[in-house]
Design an enzyme around this catalytic site. Structure first.
Site, PDB file in Angstrom:
ATOM      1  CE  LYS A  86       0.769   1.265   4.512  1.00  0.00           C
ATOM      2  NZ  LYS A  86       1.493   2.510   4.927  1.00  0.00           N
TER       3      LYS A  86
ATOM      4  N   GLY B 147       9.349  -0.488   5.861  1.00  0.00           N
ATOM      5  CA  GLY B 147       9.402   0.334   4.664  1.00  0.00           C
ATOM      6  C   GLY B 147       8.224   1.268   4.477  1.00  0.00           C
TER       7      GLY B 147
ATOM      8  CG  ASP C 238      -1.542   0.342   8.514  1.00  0.00           C
ATOM      9  OD1 ASP C 238      -2.303   1.219   8.966  1.00  0.00           O
ATOM     10  OD2 ASP C 238      -0.373   0.577   8.153  1.00  0.00           O
TER      11      ASP C 238
END
EC number: 2.7.1.148
Length: 285
Positions: free
Chosen positions: A10, A101, A140
């Site tokens: 994403k 990341g 998330d």
């Protein structure tokens, strides 16, 4: 039957910190979009009730691995403890998304396990129930479970479907892993962005409030982002470390990637508003 399932990356197309709760959690407004790029999970249901990750990630204990935790969570929810009929699973991970990341790799892997095993074990749970289970694994995870580009508010749990332009992105991967608490705990982080409607945010320049902190404390982020900004609008995703530049065409993105210096690693992918995981699920039904 063995099946392969995508666990897409994403991007946070924008990210604003609007406050902090008494319990320390940050309030935010962010826009999630998926990429047609990510990890791949190969899942084989078994009859022995055991959850096995066939290629564990170095440095991550099994009890901390989100893939294993997601599978066991669904197993406990769908089958009684000690049920001899409770199925297990052998799971193989093809990992391409970096840890730390800002691409959601661990959360996406967990969501894919929930969605895939719900189908392969014939649990029959609806997406809202799966998303609620996913929230216990990470803020998330629900957006990956639901599989729609979304505007997130609160601590990230309040999701509204959204339809941002499906652009092409050059994502640069600095050789550094950034833990979210490192950014959210920084005293210089802006935590008082004004709350705005999605319509207002979509017409304003996109920004990430975490970007100045990541650029200040991680020279590799500063180096990669400065290079991308020479070519196109570019931002940090999440709390980093990855940064991305946006383009209207794949050819334009690949042209810039072809000019990347030797020290830069990156990839080109398209932004998509329907998750590749849910396209795979539709194809399996």
């Amino acid at each position: 039957m063995t099946r392969q399932w995508p666990a897409p990356a994403k991007l946070n197309l924008f990210l604003y910190i609007t406050g902090r709760r008494a319990d320390g959690y940050h309030l935010l407004q962010t826009l999630f979009q998926f990429l047609d790029y990510g990890d791949t999970l190969t899942i084989t249901p078994t009859a022995d009730g055991r959850i096995r990750l066939m290629n564990p990630i170095a440095g991550v204990a099994e009890q901390d691995n989100l893939i294993v935790r997601a599978a066991r969570l669904l197993q406990r929810h769908c089958f009684a403890a000690g049920d001899p009929a409770a199925p297990g699973a052998d799971i193989q991970l093809e990992k391409v998304l970096p840890m730390g990341g800002g691409l959601g790799g661990g959360s996406s892997d967990a969501a894919t396990v929930l969605v895939a095993l719900n189908a392969q074990w014939l649990c029959g749970l609806d997406v809202a129930t799966l998303a609620q289970l996913g929230l216990s694994l990470g803020a998330d995870v629900p957006v990956f479970v639901r599989g729609e580009a979304a505007f997130a508010e609160g601590i990230g749990e309040r999701l509204t479907p959204a339809a941002p332009a499906e652009k092409w992105y050059l994502v640069a991967v600095p050789p550094v892993s950034i833990a979210t608490p490192r950014i959210f705990g920084d005293p210089e982080l802006n935590r008082d962005a004004p709350q705005r409607s999605l319509a207002q945010l979509m017409t304003a320049p996109f920004h990430n409030d975490c970007e100045p902190i990541a650029r200040k404390h991680f020279s590799a982020v500063e180096q990669h982002l400065s290079w991308l900004l020479e070519y196109a609008p570019s931002r940090l995703t999440g709390t980093g470390a990855c940064v991305f530049a946006e383009f209207d065409t794949e050819a334009a993105a690949r042209q810039v990637l072809s000019q990347a210096p030797a020290w830069m690693r990156g990839f080109v992918a398209r932004g998509v508003n329907v998750s590749p995981l849910h396209r795979a699920l539709s194809g399996a039904q």
